[in-house]
Design a protein around this motif. Structure first.
Motif, PDB file in Angstrom:
ATOM      1  N   PRO A  72      12.432 -66.494 -27.431  1.00  0.00           N
ATOM      2  CA  PRO A  72      13.262 -65.922 -28.496  1.00  0.00           C
ATOM      3  C   PRO A  72      12.415 -65.521 -29.699  1.00  0.00           C
ATOM      4  CG  PRO A  72      14.182 -67.996 -27.690  1.00  0.00           C
ATOM      5  CD  PRO A  72      12.814 -67.885 -27.113  1.00  0.00           C
ATOM      6  N   GLY A  73      12.864 -64.499 -30.419  1.00  0.00           N
ATOM      7  CA  GLY A  73      12.182 -64.115 -31.648  1.00  0.00           C
ATOM      8  C   GLY A  73      12.187 -65.248 -32.654  1.00  0.00           C
ATOM      9  N   LEU A  74      11.210 -65.242 -33.542  1.00  0.00           N
ATOM     10  CA  LEU A  74      11.047 -66.306 -34.526  1.00  0.00           C
ATOM     11  C   LEU A  74      11.963 -66.083 -35.733  1.00  0.00           C
ATOM     12  CD1 LEU A  74       7.133 -66.490 -34.481  1.00  0.00           C
ATOM     13  CD2 LEU A  74       8.763 -67.760 -33.057  1.00  0.00           C
ATOM     14  N   TRP A  75      12.336 -67.186 -36.377  1.00  0.00           N
ATOM     15  CA  TRP A  75      13.155 -67.148 -37.596  1.00  0.00           C
ATOM     16  C   TRP A  75      12.375 -67.810 -38.727  1.00  0.00           C
ATOM     17  CZ3 TRP A  75      19.088 -67.331 -37.606  1.00  0.00           C
ATOM     18  CH2 TRP A  75      19.614 -66.643 -36.489  1.00  0.00           C
ATOM     19  N   ASP A  76      12.269 -67.127 -39.864  1.00  0.00           N
ATOM     20  CA  ASP A  76      11.724 -67.716 -41.082  1.00  0.00           C
ATOM     21  C   ASP A  76      12.910 -68.024 -41.986  1.00  0.00           C
ATOM     22  OD1 ASP A  76      10.582 -68.366 -43.528  1.00  0.00           O
ATOM     23  OD2 ASP A  76       8.939 -66.932 -43.302  1.00  0.00           O
ATOM     24  N   ALA A  93      11.824 -74.155 -39.747  1.00  0.00           N
ATOM     25  CA  ALA A  93      10.595 -73.523 -40.210  1.00  0.00           C
ATOM     26  C   ALA A  93      10.932 -72.473 -41.258  1.00  0.00           C
ATOM     27  CB  ALA A  93       9.857 -72.876 -39.043  1.00  0.00           C
ATOM     28  N   GLY A  94      10.320 -72.586 -42.410  1.00  0.00           N
ATOM     29  CA  GLY A  94      10.496 -71.617 -43.484  1.00  0.00           C
ATOM     30  C   GLY A  94       9.255 -71.622 -44.344  1.00  0.00           C
ATOM     31  N   THR A  95       8.919 -70.491 -44.910  1.00  0.00           N
ATOM     32  CA  THR A  95       7.622 -70.371 -45.560  1.00  0.00           C
ATOM     33  C   THR A  95       7.633 -70.451 -47.077  1.00  0.00           C
ATOM     34  OG1 THR A  95       7.854 -67.963 -45.586  1.00  0.00           O
ATOM     35  CG2 THR A  95       6.719 -68.948 -43.690  1.00  0.00           C
ATOM     36  N   ALA A 103       1.515 -74.184 -37.419  1.00  0.00           N
ATOM     37  CA  ALA A 103       0.250 -74.858 -37.141  1.00  0.00           C
ATOM     38  C   ALA A 103       0.155 -76.161 -37.929  1.00  0.00           C
ATOM     39  CB  ALA A 103      -0.921 -73.937 -37.485  1.00  0.00           C
ATOM     40  N   LEU A 104       0.632 -76.133 -39.161  1.00  0.00           N
ATOM     41  CA  LEU A 104       0.611 -77.340 -39.990  1.00  0.00           C
ATOM     42  C   LEU A 104       1.562 -78.393 -39.430  1.00  0.00           C
ATOM     43  CD1 LEU A 104      -0.656 -78.569 -42.473  1.00  0.00           C
ATOM     44  CD2 LEU A 104       1.056 -77.421 -43.876  1.00  0.00           C
ATOM     45  N   PHE A 105       2.721 -77.977 -38.932  1.00  0.00           N
ATOM     46  CA  PHE A 105       3.646 -78.929 -38.315  1.00  0.00           C
ATOM     47  C   PHE A 105       2.959 -79.686 -37.178  1.00  0.00           C
ATOM     48  CE2 PHE A 105       7.992 -76.695 -39.269  1.00  0.00           C
ATOM     49  CZ  PHE A 105       7.785 -76.884 -40.622  1.00  0.00           C
ATOM     50  N   VAL A 106       2.241 -78.954 -36.344  1.00  0.00           N
ATOM     51  CA  VAL A 106       1.566 -79.591 -35.207  1.00  0.00           C
ATOM     52  C   VAL A 106       0.432 -80.498 -35.693  1.00  0.00           C
ATOM     53  CG1 VAL A 106       0.192 -79.158 -33.133  1.00  0.00           C
ATOM     54  CG2 VAL A 106       2.224 -77.775 -33.596  1.00  0.00           C
ATOM     55  N   LYS A 107      -0.307 -80.041 -36.676  1.00  0.00           N
ATOM     56  CA  LYS A 107      -1.384 -80.857 -37.234  1.00  0.00           C
ATOM     57  C   LYS A 107      -0.851 -82.182 -37.772  1.00  0.00           C
ATOM     58  CE  LYS A 107      -5.063 -80.793 -40.715  1.00  0.00           C
ATOM     59  NZ  LYS A 107      -5.715 -79.996 -41.797  1.00  0.00           N
ATOM     60  N   LEU A 108       0.363 -82.153 -38.305  1.00  0.00           N
ATOM     61  CA  LEU A 108       0.948 -83.357 -38.908  1.00  0.00           C
ATOM     62  C   LEU A 108       1.670 -84.252 -37.905  1.00  0.00           C
ATOM     63  CD1 LEU A 108       2.267 -81.721 -42.184  1.00  0.00           C
ATOM     64  CD2 LEU A 108       0.481 -83.464 -42.021  1.00  0.00           C
ATOM     65  N   GLY A 109       1.739 -83.830 -36.642  1.00  0.00           N
ATOM     66  CA  GLY A 109       2.268 -84.746 -35.637  1.00  0.00           C
ATOM     67  C   GLY A 109       3.378 -84.239 -34.756  1.00  0.00           C
ATOM     68  N   LEU A 110       3.953 -83.070 -35.047  1.00  0.00           N
ATOM     69  CA  LEU A 110       4.956 -82.527 -34.131  1.00  0.00           C
ATOM     70  C   LEU A 110       4.266 -81.982 -32.888  1.00  0.00           C
ATOM     71  CD1 LEU A 110       6.744 -82.779 -36.675  1.00  0.00           C
ATOM     72  CD2 LEU A 110       7.796 -80.603 -36.055  1.00  0.00           C
ATOM     73  N   THR A 111       4.952 -82.004 -31.773  1.00  0.00           N
ATOM     74  CA  THR A 111       4.413 -81.363 -30.585  1.00  0.00           C
ATOM     75  C   THR A 111       4.600 -79.853 -30.720  1.00  0.00           C
ATOM     76  OG1 THR A 111       6.503 -81.376 -29.362  1.00  0.00           O
ATOM     77  CG2 THR A 111       5.121 -83.361 -29.208  1.00  0.00           C
ATOM     78  N   PRO A 112       3.827 -79.062 -29.965  1.00  0.00           N
ATOM     79  CA  PRO A 112       4.070 -77.618 -30.010  1.00  0.00           C
ATOM     80  C   PRO A 112       5.511 -77.254 -29.658  1.00  0.00           C
ATOM     81  CG  PRO A 112       1.950 -78.042 -28.993  1.00  0.00           C
ATOM     82  CD  PRO A 112       2.613 -79.380 -29.183  1.00  0.00           C
ATOM     83  N   ALA A 113       6.115 -77.971 -28.703  1.00  0.00           N
ATOM     84  CA  ALA A 113       7.506 -77.688 -28.331  1.00  0.00           C
ATOM     85  C   ALA A 113       8.449 -77.949 -29.497  1.00  0.00           C
ATOM     86  CB  ALA A 113       7.907 -78.521 -27.120  1.00  0.00           C
ATOM     87  N   GLN A 114       8.224 -79.049 -30.223  1.00  0.00           N
ATOM     88  CA  GLN A 114       9.069 -79.354 -31.376  1.00  0.00           C
ATOM     89  C   GLN A 114       8.883 -78.325 -32.478  1.00  0.00           C
ATOM     90  OE1 GLN A 114       7.597 -83.322 -32.057  1.00  0.00           O
ATOM     91  NE2 GLN A 114       9.162 -84.281 -30.774  1.00  0.00           N
ATOM     92  N   ALA A 115       7.638 -77.939 -32.719  1.00  0.00           N
ATOM     93  CA  ALA A 115       7.374 -76.918 -33.743  1.00  0.00           C
ATOM     94  C   ALA A 115       8.023 -75.596 -33.363  1.00  0.00           C
ATOM     95  CB  ALA A 115       5.865 -76.747 -33.926  1.00  0.00           C
ATOM     96  N   SER A 147      10.657 -75.105 -31.596  1.00  0.00           N
ATOM     97  CA  SER A 147      12.099 -75.204 -31.776  1.00  0.00           C
ATOM     98  C   SER A 147      12.501 -74.996 -33.230  1.00  0.00           C
ATOM     99  CB  SER A 147      12.593 -76.573 -31.289  1.00  0.00           C
ATOM    100  OG  SER A 147      14.002 -76.649 -31.339  1.00  0.00           O
ATOM    101  N   THR A 148      11.658 -75.436 -34.178  1.00  0.00           N
ATOM    102  CA  THR A 148      11.990 -75.262 -35.600  1.00  0.00           C
ATOM    103  C   THR A 148      12.060 -73.794 -35.987  1.00  0.00           C
ATOM    104  OG1 THR A 148       9.704 -75.246 -36.492  1.00  0.00           O
ATOM    105  CG2 THR A 148      10.752 -77.408 -36.139  1.00  0.00           C
ATOM    106  N   ALA A 149      11.375 -72.930 -35.210  1.00  0.00           N
ATOM    107  CA  ALA A 149      11.315 -71.511 -35.552  1.00  0.00           C
ATOM    108  C   ALA A 149      12.140 -70.630 -34.629  1.00  0.00           C
ATOM    109  CB  ALA A 149       9.858 -71.041 -35.521  1.00  0.00           C
ATOM    110  N   THR A 150      12.797 -71.220 -33.633  1.00  0.00           N
ATOM    111  CA  THR A 150      13.594 -70.410 -32.707  1.00  0.00           C
ATOM    112  C   THR A 150      15.023 -70.903 -32.546  1.00  0.00           C
ATOM    113  OG1 THR A 150      12.765 -71.712 -30.835  1.00  0.00           O
ATOM    114  CG2 THR A 150      11.614 -69.648 -31.335  1.00  0.00           C
ATOM    115  N   ARG A 151      15.252 -72.196 -32.694  1.00  0.00           N
ATOM    116  CA  ARG A 151      16.587 -72.751 -32.457  1.00  0.00           C
ATOM    117  C   ARG A 151      17.221 -73.372 -33.702  1.00  0.00           C
ATOM    118  NH1 ARG A 151      18.494 -73.085 -27.592  1.00  0.00           N
ATOM    119  NH2 ARG A 151      19.729 -74.969 -28.012  1.00  0.00           N
ATOM    120  N   SER A 152      16.399 -73.884 -34.610  1.00  0.00           N
ATOM    121  CA  SER A 152      16.963 -74.568 -35.778  1.00  0.00           C
ATOM    122  C   SER A 152      17.732 -73.618 -36.681  1.00  0.00           C
ATOM    123  CB  SER A 152      15.849 -75.259 -36.569  1.00  0.00           C
ATOM    124  OG  SER A 152      15.224 -76.260 -35.804  1.00  0.00           O
ATOM    125  N   GLY A 153      17.175 -72.439 -36.927  1.00  0.00           N
ATOM    126  CA  GLY A 153      17.874 -71.457 -37.760  1.00  0.00           C
ATOM    127  C   GLY A 153      19.215 -71.048 -37.180  1.00  0.00           C
TER     128      GLY A 153
END
Length: 471
Positions: free
Chosen positions: A70-74, A355-357, A377-389, A391-397
């Motif tokens: 899915p397309g990304l959401w900011d 995910a929002g900028t 990238a920062l979300f993953v660096k701080l401990g989220l998995t790539p799948a969780q990150a 989801s924040t940009a495709t399903r949470s919005g």
């Protein structure tokens, strides 16, 4: 058949019109794709996806290929800087699409009427850009710091503001900020918006606790600092002392910073999750500001896409940061690290992270488009998995707007807002930067089209630079 084909061959194979494949069935056929099922963090191999109009009408089995998602959401952007910067702001819209972002949520700036008109023009196909949701003008107190507001000083003012936003402007949600807004009016505005079935977000006044805002019915918390404050022991006492004038803002901030308690935090975050309150961390913007002393941005390539007027709005934060003492700089760094560390706690508690900028005017070097990739990238660096990150940009919005029936998955009946990338973002979130194509409202934007969007914006900015007064 390898998924790493030469680009020209890929597009000859991947994209075809209905006339070549399924007459009267599809306008676009995407073949040889590995579809990313974000909800279940899995790959569906050998898929073909058919698009008719703005909808996905079918999917089925085919050969292996690149990754379709899915397309990304900011979910937190800004447009503003004054009427003279309308065209510079409009030039930002293609940057989102070129970076795979098919929807943005405007969290209010000082051009609310203009943004609402863009929303209508994009929906009608008169203006190219991502789907745009907007709060319109934010609700604030009398004579606030921020421009582009509806000023309220009484409950009657709040009622009138909500009437305007709901009935005249038909906003997608309500933004409420705390520059001069009386705390009890903040709570009243949140509760009355909820009674009207309007979603709310905003900045919680320091004289209130996060719990009070949640009790009133706030829908999302913008910026991770406020979520951090929800984990402070004696937060209610700090809020009461500040509200009564017994302590200064600086003293309240110091007590909040020192009072974080992981047990209090997890209990508060579980409450957020239980009540369905989402959090938009906007961490990358905070990281940039915290590190203005040791990161140089004057040579950033992306400045070529940002107009001179918008670049000028960056200066107030730059100048303020330059005046900081060594002790203040060290405190700024430490504060960011301590606040950022609560991100995985939110995830563990079951809070939906969006995910929002915070990209746009004023927020120095936090660039529209590419900034979302930095955030993930920062979300993953701080401990989220790539799948969780992801989801924040495709399903949470879509979930926050109640639109998961239309967005957040690649399947029949969903909107044809899609992103095709070279590698698997479930393994490396950086793969989202490797964009081969975007499908926006059913229309294919291949790599050459995306490059053309970037070139057009770059040319506009170059012309504005040439015409700008020399210092």
């Amino acid at each position: 058949m390898s998924s790493l084909r030469p680009l020209a061959f890929l597009f000859g194979l991947l994209f075809s019109t209905a006339q070549a494949a399924q007459p009267a069935q599809a306008d676009l056929l995407i073949r040889h794709a590995r579809v990313i099922d974000v909800a279940h963090a899995r790959i569906l191999d050998n898929q073909a996806v058919a698009v008719r109009g703005q909808d996905i009408v079918a999917s089925g089995t085919d050969a292996g290929g690149r990754y379709l998602l899915p397309g990304l959401w900011d979910m937190h952007v800004h447009f503003g800087g004054g009427p003279e910067l309308i065209e510079e702001n409009k030039a930002l819209l293609p940057l989102y699409v070129a970076n795979g972002i098919t929807t943005v949520r405007d969290a209010s700036g000082d051009l609310p009427e203009q943004v609402l008109s863009w929303r209508a023009d994009i929906a009608a196909g008169r203006l190219f850009g991502p789907q745009l949701f907007s709060s319109g003008a934010k609700i604030e107190g009398i004579k606030p710091v921020w421009k582009g507001t509806v000023e309220v000083g009484s409950r009657a003012d709040v009622d009138a503001a909500l009437d305007r936003l709901q009935n005249r402007d038909k906003v997608d949600f309500v933004k409420i900020t705390d520059s001069t807004l009386e705390p009890q009016l903040f709570l009243y505005a949140v509760s009355q918006a909820k009674a009207r079935h309007m979603r709310t977000s905003g900045h919680i006044p320091m004289a209130l606790t996060v719990h009070q805002a949640v009790e009133a019915g706030i829908s999302s918390i913008e910026h991770l600092d406020y979520a951090y404050n929800a984990g402070v022991r004696d937060g209610d006492r700090i809020a009461a002392d500040f509200g009564a004038g017994r302590i200064t803002r600086a003293e309240a901030s110091a007590r909040l910073y020192k009072g974080f308690d992981p047990e209090v935090a997890m209990a508060s975050y579980r409450e957020l999750a239980q009540r369905g309150v989402f959090v938009t961390p906007t961490l990358n913007g905070s990281r940039i500001l915290a590190n203005l002393d040791n990161e140089q941005h004057d040579k950033d390539d992306y400045l070529a896409y940002i107009g001179p007027g918008l670049r000028q709005t960056y200066q107030w934060r730059i100048e303020r940061a330059a005046k900081a003492t060594p002790e203040q700089i060290a405190a700024r760094h430490a504060h960011f690290e301590q606040v950022a560390a609560v991100l995985p706690m939110l995830q563990q508690a079951g809070v939906t992270i969006m995910a929002g900028t915070d990209a746009g005017f004023l927020n120095s070097f936090n660039y529209p488009g590419v900034g979302l990739h930095d955030e993930l990238a920062l979300f993953v660096k701080l401990g989220l998995t790539p799948a969780q990150a992801l989801s924040t940009a495709t399903r949470s919005g879509p979930a926050w707007f109640g639109k998961l029936d239309r967005y957040g998955a690649v399947e029949k009946g969903k909107a044809a807002d899609l992103l095709l990338v070279d590698h698997n973002p479930l393994e490396n979130i950086g793969a989202l930067r490797e964009i081969h194509a975007v499908v926006l409202r059913g229309q294919l934007q291949d790599r050459s089209a995306l490059d053309a969007l970037l070139a057009q914006t770059r040319a506009k900015v170059a012309a504005w630079n040439a015409a700008a007064p020399k210092p």
